[in-house]
Design a protein around this motif. Structure first.
Motif, short mmCIF file in Angstrom:
data_model
loop_
_atom_site.label_atom_id
_atom_site.label_comp_id
_atom_site.label_asym_id
_atom_site.label_seq_id
_atom_site.Cartn_x
_atom_site.Cartn_y
_atom_site.Cartn_z
N THR A 59 36.24 32.64 38.33
CA THR A 59 37.66 32.31 38.48
C THR A 59 37.82 30.98 39.20
O THR A 59 37.00 30.62 40.05
CB THR A 59 38.41 33.40 39.26
N TRP A 60 38.88 30.28 38.90
CA TRP A 60 39.09 28.97 39.50
C TRP A 60 39.41 29.06 40.99
O TRP A 60 39.15 28.12 41.73
CB TRP A 60 40.20 28.23 38.75
N PHE A 61 39.96 30.17 41.43
CA PHE A 61 40.19 30.37 42.85
C PHE A 61 38.88 30.63 43.61
O PHE A 61 38.83 30.52 44.83
CB PHE A 61 41.12 31.57 43.09
N SER B 214 41.39 30.67 34.88
CA SER B 214 42.18 29.57 35.45
C SER B 214 43.50 30.02 36.05
O SER B 214 44.04 29.35 36.92
CB SER B 214 42.46 28.52 34.37
N ASN B 215 44.04 31.11 35.58
CA ASN B 215 45.37 31.56 36.00
C ASN B 215 45.29 33.01 36.44
O ASN B 215 46.08 33.85 36.03
CB ASN B 215 46.35 31.41 34.82
N ILE C 89 44.00 35.95 39.64
CA ILE C 89 43.50 36.44 40.92
C ILE C 89 42.82 37.78 40.65
O ILE C 89 43.46 38.71 40.16
CB ILE C 89 44.61 36.63 41.96
N THR D 284 42.37 26.33 42.77
CA THR D 284 43.73 26.82 42.59
C THR D 284 43.83 27.56 41.27
O THR D 284 42.90 27.53 40.46
CB THR D 284 44.74 25.66 42.65
N GLY D 285 44.95 28.21 41.04
CA GLY D 285 45.15 28.97 39.82
C GLY D 285 46.28 28.43 38.97
O GLY D 285 46.83 29.17 38.14
N THR E 239 52.01 29.09 40.21
CA THR E 239 51.95 30.46 40.74
C THR E 239 53.09 31.31 40.25
O THR E 239 52.90 32.48 39.88
CB THR E 239 51.97 30.43 42.28
N ILE F 105 50.85 33.71 37.73
CA ILE F 105 49.43 34.02 37.83
C ILE F 105 49.23 35.52 37.65
O ILE F 105 49.97 36.33 38.20
CB ILE F 105 48.87 33.58 39.21
#
Length: 322
Positions: free
Chosen positions: A31-33, A71-72, A74, A226-227, A230, A300
Protein backbone atom coordinates in the motif's frame (compact mmCIF):
# COMPACT_ATOMS: atom_id res chain seq x y z
CA UNK A 1 1.15 -11.33 14.28
CA UNK A 2 -0.29 -13.76 11.73
CA UNK A 3 -3.44 -15.63 10.75
CA UNK A 4 -3.86 -19.42 10.53
CA UNK A 5 -2.29 -20.66 7.28
CA UNK A 6 -5.05 -21.66 4.83
CA UNK A 7 -2.82 -22.24 1.80
CA UNK A 8 -2.41 -26.05 2.09
CA UNK A 9 -6.17 -26.58 2.50
CA UNK A 10 -7.01 -24.25 -0.39
CA UNK A 11 -4.47 -25.93 -2.64
CA UNK A 12 -6.15 -29.28 -1.95
CA UNK A 13 -9.65 -27.88 -2.50
CA UNK A 14 -8.69 -26.18 -5.79
CA UNK A 15 -6.24 -28.45 -7.62
CA UNK A 16 -6.81 -26.62 -10.89
CA UNK A 17 -5.60 -23.29 -9.52
CA UNK A 18 -2.67 -21.88 -11.49
CA UNK A 19 -2.08 -18.59 -9.70
CA UNK A 20 0.08 -17.99 -6.65
CA UNK A 21 -1.17 -18.39 -3.08
CA UNK A 22 0.77 -16.71 -0.26
CA UNK A 23 -0.03 -16.98 3.44
CA UNK A 24 0.12 -13.84 5.59
CA UNK A 25 1.32 -11.52 2.86
CA UNK A 26 2.34 -8.16 4.35
CA UNK A 27 -0.02 -5.46 3.09
CA UNK A 28 2.25 -2.71 4.37
CA UNK A 29 4.59 -3.65 1.53
CA UNK A 30 1.82 -3.19 -1.04
CA UNK A 31 0.00 0.00 0.00
CA UNK A 32 1.14 3.53 -0.69
CA UNK A 33 0.62 4.50 2.94
CA UNK A 34 3.00 1.65 3.90
CA UNK A 35 0.75 0.54 6.76
CA UNK A 36 -1.47 -2.43 7.58
CA UNK A 37 -1.42 -6.01 8.78
CA UNK A 38 -1.20 -9.13 6.61
CA UNK A 39 -3.59 -10.67 4.12
CA UNK A 40 -4.48 -14.11 5.48
CA UNK A 41 -4.19 -15.56 1.95
CA UNK A 42 -3.06 -13.50 -1.03
CA UNK A 43 -4.04 -14.90 -4.43
CA UNK A 44 -2.59 -13.56 -7.69
CA UNK A 45 -4.49 -15.19 -10.58
CA UNK A 46 -2.70 -15.92 -13.84
CA UNK A 47 -5.59 -14.72 -15.99
CA UNK A 48 -9.37 -14.24 -15.99
CA UNK A 49 -10.00 -17.98 -16.36
CA UNK A 50 -7.87 -18.68 -13.29
CA UNK A 51 -9.74 -16.00 -11.36
CA UNK A 52 -13.10 -17.45 -12.42
CA UNK A 53 -12.01 -20.95 -11.36
CA UNK A 54 -10.98 -19.71 -7.92
CA UNK A 55 -14.21 -17.83 -7.30
CA UNK A 56 -16.30 -20.81 -8.43
CA UNK A 57 -14.52 -23.20 -6.07
CA UNK A 58 -13.82 -21.16 -2.93
CA UNK A 59 -15.50 -22.38 0.27
CA UNK A 60 -18.73 -20.50 0.94
CA UNK A 61 -17.63 -19.30 4.37
CA UNK A 62 -14.37 -17.72 3.18
CA UNK A 63 -14.49 -13.90 3.00
CA UNK A 64 -13.16 -12.47 -0.28
CA UNK A 65 -11.50 -9.06 -0.61
CA UNK A 66 -10.09 -7.46 -3.76
CA UNK A 67 -7.18 -5.01 -3.70
CA UNK A 68 -5.38 -3.15 -6.45
CA UNK A 69 -2.09 -1.33 -6.39
CA UNK A 70 -2.86 0.04 -2.91
CA UNK A 71 -2.86 3.71 -3.89
CA UNK A 72 -6.22 4.66 -2.39
CA UNK A 73 -6.36 2.20 0.47
CA UNK A 74 -5.95 1.92 4.24
CA UNK A 75 -5.47 -1.64 5.46
CA UNK A 76 -6.11 -1.77 9.19
CA UNK A 77 -3.36 -2.99 11.51
CA UNK A 78 -4.93 -6.39 12.16
CA UNK A 79 -4.84 -7.23 8.48
CA UNK A 80 -7.43 -8.83 6.20
CA UNK A 81 -8.95 -12.19 7.18
CA UNK A 82 -9.84 -14.61 4.42
CA UNK A 83 -8.99 -14.65 0.72
CA UNK A 84 -7.44 -11.50 -0.77
CA UNK A 85 -7.28 -11.22 -4.56
CA UNK A 86 -4.70 -8.98 -6.18
CA UNK A 87 -4.60 -8.70 -9.95
CA UNK A 88 -1.06 -8.20 -11.26
CA UNK A 89 0.13 -6.39 -14.40
CA UNK A 90 1.58 -9.66 -15.73
CA UNK A 91 -1.85 -11.24 -16.05
CA UNK A 92 -4.12 -8.20 -16.22
CA UNK A 93 -1.97 -5.30 -17.43
CA UNK A 94 -2.17 -5.59 -21.21
CA UNK A 95 -2.92 -2.47 -23.26
CA UNK A 96 -3.72 -2.73 -26.97
CA UNK A 97 -5.24 -0.52 -29.60
CA UNK A 98 -8.62 -1.52 -31.02
CA UNK A 99 -9.79 0.04 -34.26
CA UNK A 100 -9.20 3.71 -34.95
CA UNK A 101 -9.62 5.15 -31.47
CA UNK A 102 -10.11 2.39 -28.90
CA UNK A 103 -7.85 0.93 -26.24
CA UNK A 104 -8.45 -2.45 -24.62
CA UNK A 105 -6.87 -2.29 -21.18
CA UNK A 106 -6.44 -4.78 -18.37
CA UNK A 107 -7.75 -3.98 -14.90
CA UNK A 108 -4.22 -4.03 -13.42
CA UNK A 109 -2.86 -1.54 -15.95
CA UNK A 110 -1.72 1.63 -14.21
CA UNK A 111 -3.86 4.64 -15.08
CA UNK A 112 -0.78 6.71 -15.89
CA UNK A 113 0.57 4.03 -18.23
CA UNK A 114 -2.76 3.87 -20.07
CA UNK A 115 -2.62 7.64 -20.61
CA UNK A 116 0.96 7.39 -21.84
CA UNK A 117 0.21 4.57 -24.30
CA UNK A 118 -2.83 6.49 -25.55
CA UNK A 119 -0.70 9.59 -26.12
CA UNK A 120 1.92 7.63 -28.04
CA UNK A 121 -0.87 6.21 -30.19
CA UNK A 122 -2.23 9.69 -30.92
CA UNK A 123 -5.42 9.22 -28.89
CA UNK A 124 -6.71 12.11 -26.81
CA UNK A 125 -9.39 12.16 -24.13
CA UNK A 126 -7.51 9.87 -21.75
CA UNK A 127 -4.98 12.42 -20.51
CA UNK A 128 -6.85 12.79 -17.20
CA UNK A 129 -5.78 9.27 -16.25
CA UNK A 130 -2.18 10.46 -16.00
CA UNK A 131 -3.18 12.43 -12.90
CA UNK A 132 -4.89 9.52 -11.12
CA UNK A 133 -2.84 7.09 -9.01
CA UNK A 134 -3.94 3.49 -9.21
CA UNK A 135 -5.18 1.03 -11.81
CA UNK A 136 -8.02 0.76 -14.30
CA UNK A 137 -9.88 -1.71 -12.07
CA UNK A 138 -10.03 0.80 -9.25
CA UNK A 139 -10.88 3.60 -11.67
CA UNK A 140 -13.86 1.59 -12.91
CA UNK A 141 -15.02 0.78 -9.40
CA UNK A 142 -15.04 4.42 -8.27
CA UNK A 143 -15.60 6.26 -11.57
CA UNK A 144 -12.26 7.98 -11.07
CA UNK A 145 -11.89 11.43 -12.51
CA UNK A 146 -9.70 14.50 -12.66
CA UNK A 147 -9.32 17.68 -14.68
CA UNK A 148 -12.91 17.73 -15.88
CA UNK A 149 -13.22 14.13 -17.09
CA UNK A 150 -14.26 10.82 -15.53
CA UNK A 151 -14.27 7.16 -16.48
CA UNK A 152 -17.92 7.46 -17.50
CA UNK A 153 -16.76 9.70 -20.36
CA UNK A 154 -14.46 7.09 -21.91
CA UNK A 155 -15.72 3.56 -21.10
CA UNK A 156 -17.29 1.60 -23.96
CA UNK A 157 -17.70 -1.58 -21.94
CA UNK A 158 -16.08 -3.41 -19.02
CA UNK A 159 -15.37 -7.11 -18.50
CA UNK A 160 -15.56 -8.76 -15.09
CA UNK A 161 -15.91 -11.99 -13.14
CA UNK A 162 -18.81 -12.44 -10.72
CA UNK A 163 -18.55 -13.87 -7.19
CA UNK A 164 -19.71 -17.24 -8.53
CA UNK A 165 -17.07 -17.29 -11.27
CA UNK A 166 -19.43 -16.20 -14.08
CA UNK A 167 -17.91 -14.06 -16.85
CA UNK A 168 -19.69 -10.71 -17.22
CA UNK A 169 -19.74 -7.75 -19.59
CA UNK A 170 -21.09 -4.33 -18.56
CA UNK A 171 -22.27 -1.54 -20.85
CA UNK A 172 -22.00 2.07 -19.68
CA UNK A 173 -25.65 1.91 -18.63
CA UNK A 174 -24.96 -1.26 -16.64
CA UNK A 175 -22.04 0.38 -14.85
CA UNK A 176 -24.32 3.08 -13.45
CA UNK A 177 -21.55 5.62 -12.97
CA UNK A 178 -22.10 8.54 -10.61
CA UNK A 179 -19.75 10.74 -8.59
CA UNK A 180 -16.89 8.50 -7.41
CA UNK A 181 -18.81 5.25 -7.61
CA UNK A 182 -20.39 2.70 -9.90
CA UNK A 183 -23.56 0.67 -9.40
CA UNK A 184 -21.80 -2.68 -9.92
CA UNK A 185 -22.06 -5.03 -6.93
CA UNK A 186 -19.01 -5.18 -4.64
CA UNK A 187 -18.42 -8.90 -5.25
CA UNK A 188 -17.82 -8.35 -8.97
CA UNK A 189 -14.16 -8.09 -10.02
CA UNK A 190 -13.30 -6.04 -13.10
CA UNK A 191 -10.75 -7.67 -15.39
CA UNK A 192 -10.58 -5.37 -18.43
CA UNK A 193 -12.26 -2.50 -20.24
CA UNK A 194 -12.55 -0.96 -23.68
CA UNK A 195 -11.86 2.77 -23.56
CA UNK A 196 -12.61 5.27 -26.31
CA UNK A 197 -10.25 8.04 -27.30
CA UNK A 198 -10.17 10.55 -30.14
CA UNK A 199 -7.41 10.91 -32.77
CA UNK A 200 -5.25 13.96 -32.14
CA UNK A 201 -1.74 15.27 -32.64
CA UNK A 202 0.75 13.55 -30.34
CA UNK A 203 2.59 16.76 -29.31
CA UNK A 204 -0.70 18.39 -28.27
CA UNK A 205 -1.70 15.38 -26.17
CA UNK A 206 1.69 15.22 -24.46
CA UNK A 207 1.56 18.95 -23.74
CA UNK A 208 -1.75 18.50 -21.91
CA UNK A 209 -0.30 15.61 -19.93
CA UNK A 210 2.70 17.73 -18.99
CA UNK A 211 0.33 20.40 -17.66
CA UNK A 212 -1.42 17.78 -15.52
CA UNK A 213 1.90 16.51 -14.17
CA UNK A 214 3.04 20.04 -13.36
CA UNK A 215 -0.22 20.81 -11.56
CA UNK A 216 0.03 17.63 -9.45
CA UNK A 217 3.64 18.34 -8.55
CA UNK A 218 2.84 21.87 -7.45
CA UNK A 219 -0.40 21.21 -5.57
CA UNK A 220 -0.23 17.65 -4.15
CA UNK A 221 2.21 15.79 -1.87
CA UNK A 222 3.04 13.27 -4.58
CA UNK A 223 6.40 12.30 -3.06
CA UNK A 224 4.98 11.44 0.36
CA UNK A 225 3.48 8.22 1.70
CA UNK A 226 -0.14 9.10 1.06
CA UNK A 227 -3.34 7.60 -0.30
CA UNK A 228 -4.46 10.38 -2.62
CA UNK A 229 -7.59 12.43 -2.02
CA UNK A 230 -9.02 11.38 1.34
CA UNK A 231 -12.59 12.65 1.16
CA UNK A 232 -15.10 13.12 -1.63
CA UNK A 233 -16.06 16.68 -2.51
CA UNK A 234 -19.50 17.50 -1.09
CA UNK A 235 -21.95 19.07 -3.57
CA UNK A 236 -20.87 22.57 -4.50
CA UNK A 237 -17.69 22.78 -2.43
CA UNK A 238 -14.18 21.36 -2.32
CA UNK A 239 -13.40 19.09 0.62
CA UNK A 240 -10.00 20.74 1.12
CA UNK A 241 -11.61 24.14 1.67
CA UNK A 242 -13.83 22.75 4.42
CA UNK A 243 -10.85 20.99 6.02
CA UNK A 244 -8.75 24.14 5.88
CA UNK A 245 -11.57 26.28 7.33
CA UNK A 246 -11.90 23.79 10.20
CA UNK A 247 -8.25 24.43 11.14
CA UNK A 248 -7.01 20.96 10.18
CA UNK A 249 -4.09 21.87 7.91
CA UNK A 250 -0.99 20.27 9.48
CA UNK A 251 -3.06 18.44 12.14
CA UNK A 252 -1.35 15.32 13.52
CA UNK A 253 -2.36 12.06 15.18
CA UNK A 254 0.60 9.85 16.05
CA UNK A 255 2.71 9.53 12.92
CA UNK A 256 -0.05 10.72 10.59
CA UNK A 257 -0.52 14.31 9.41
CA UNK A 258 -2.86 16.37 7.27
CA UNK A 259 -0.75 17.66 4.38
CA UNK A 260 0.14 21.33 4.58
CA UNK A 261 0.41 21.45 0.78
CA UNK A 262 -3.06 20.01 0.10
CA UNK A 263 -5.18 19.36 3.17
CA UNK A 264 -7.40 16.72 1.54
CA UNK A 265 -4.34 14.45 1.67
CA UNK A 266 -3.22 12.51 4.74
CA UNK A 267 0.46 11.61 5.08
CA UNK A 268 2.35 8.89 6.90
CA UNK A 269 5.21 11.16 7.94
CA UNK A 270 6.66 9.31 10.94
CA UNK A 271 6.04 5.54 11.02
CA UNK A 272 2.28 5.96 11.42
CA UNK A 273 0.03 3.01 12.06
CA UNK A 274 -3.14 2.45 10.10
CA UNK A 275 -5.08 3.37 13.22
CA UNK A 276 -3.20 6.71 13.36
CA UNK A 277 -4.24 7.52 9.79
CA UNK A 278 -7.84 6.45 10.22
CA UNK A 279 -8.14 8.28 13.55
CA UNK A 280 -6.75 11.42 11.93
CA UNK A 281 -9.33 11.16 9.14
CA UNK A 282 -12.15 10.75 11.65
CA UNK A 283 -10.87 13.74 13.62
CA UNK A 284 -10.94 15.81 10.43
CA UNK A 285 -14.50 14.66 9.70
CA UNK A 286 -15.62 15.61 13.22
CA UNK A 287 -14.04 19.06 13.07
CA UNK A 288 -15.50 19.78 9.63
CA UNK A 289 -18.95 18.74 10.85
CA UNK A 290 -18.62 21.01 13.90
CA UNK A 291 -17.42 23.99 11.87
CA UNK A 292 -19.59 23.72 8.75
CA UNK A 293 -22.32 21.16 9.38
CA UNK A 294 -21.05 19.11 6.41
CA UNK A 295 -20.45 15.37 6.75
CA UNK A 296 -17.37 14.41 4.74
CA UNK A 297 -17.51 11.02 3.04
CA UNK A 298 -14.35 8.91 2.81
CA UNK A 299 -12.97 8.50 -0.71
CA UNK A 300 -10.09 6.32 0.47
CA UNK A 301 -11.20 2.73 0.97
CA UNK A 302 -10.62 1.27 4.46
CA UNK A 303 -10.52 -2.50 4.84
CA UNK A 304 -9.39 -5.14 7.31
CA UNK A 305 -9.72 -5.33 11.07
CA UNK A 306 -8.14 -3.62 14.10
CA UNK A 307 -5.18 -5.42 15.65
CA UNK A 308 -7.08 -6.40 18.78
CA UNK A 309 -9.65 -8.37 16.76
CA UNK A 310 -7.23 -10.68 14.95
CA UNK A 311 -7.89 -13.73 17.11
CA UNK A 312 -11.67 -13.41 17.00
CA UNK A 313 -11.84 -12.75 13.24
CA UNK A 314 -9.27 -15.30 12.04
CA UNK A 315 -10.71 -17.60 9.37
CA UNK A 316 -10.43 -21.39 9.49
CA UNK A 317 -11.83 -23.53 6.72
CA UNK A 318 -14.76 -25.78 7.61
CA UNK A 319 -15.33 -27.58 4.31
CA UNK A 320 -15.53 -27.38 0.51
CA UNK A 321 -17.74 -25.02 -1.46
CA UNK A 322 -21.29 -26.32 -1.64
Amino acid sequence: MSFPDLVPDLARLMPGLRGRLVANQSMAELTWFRVGGPAQVMFSPVDADDLAYALAHLPNDLPVTVVGVGSNLIVRDGGIPGFVIRLTPKGFGAIERVGEAGLRVGAAALDKRVATIAAEAGLSGLEFLSGIPGTIGGALRMNAGAHGREMKDVVEHACAVGPDGARLVFTPADLGFSYRKSAVAEGVIFTAALLAGEPDEIPAIKARMADIARHREESQPVRERTGGSTFKNPPGVSAWKLIDAAGCRGLRVGGAMVSELHCNFLINFAAASASDIEALGETVRRRVLESSGVVLEWEIKRIGIPLELVQTRAVRLTGPKS
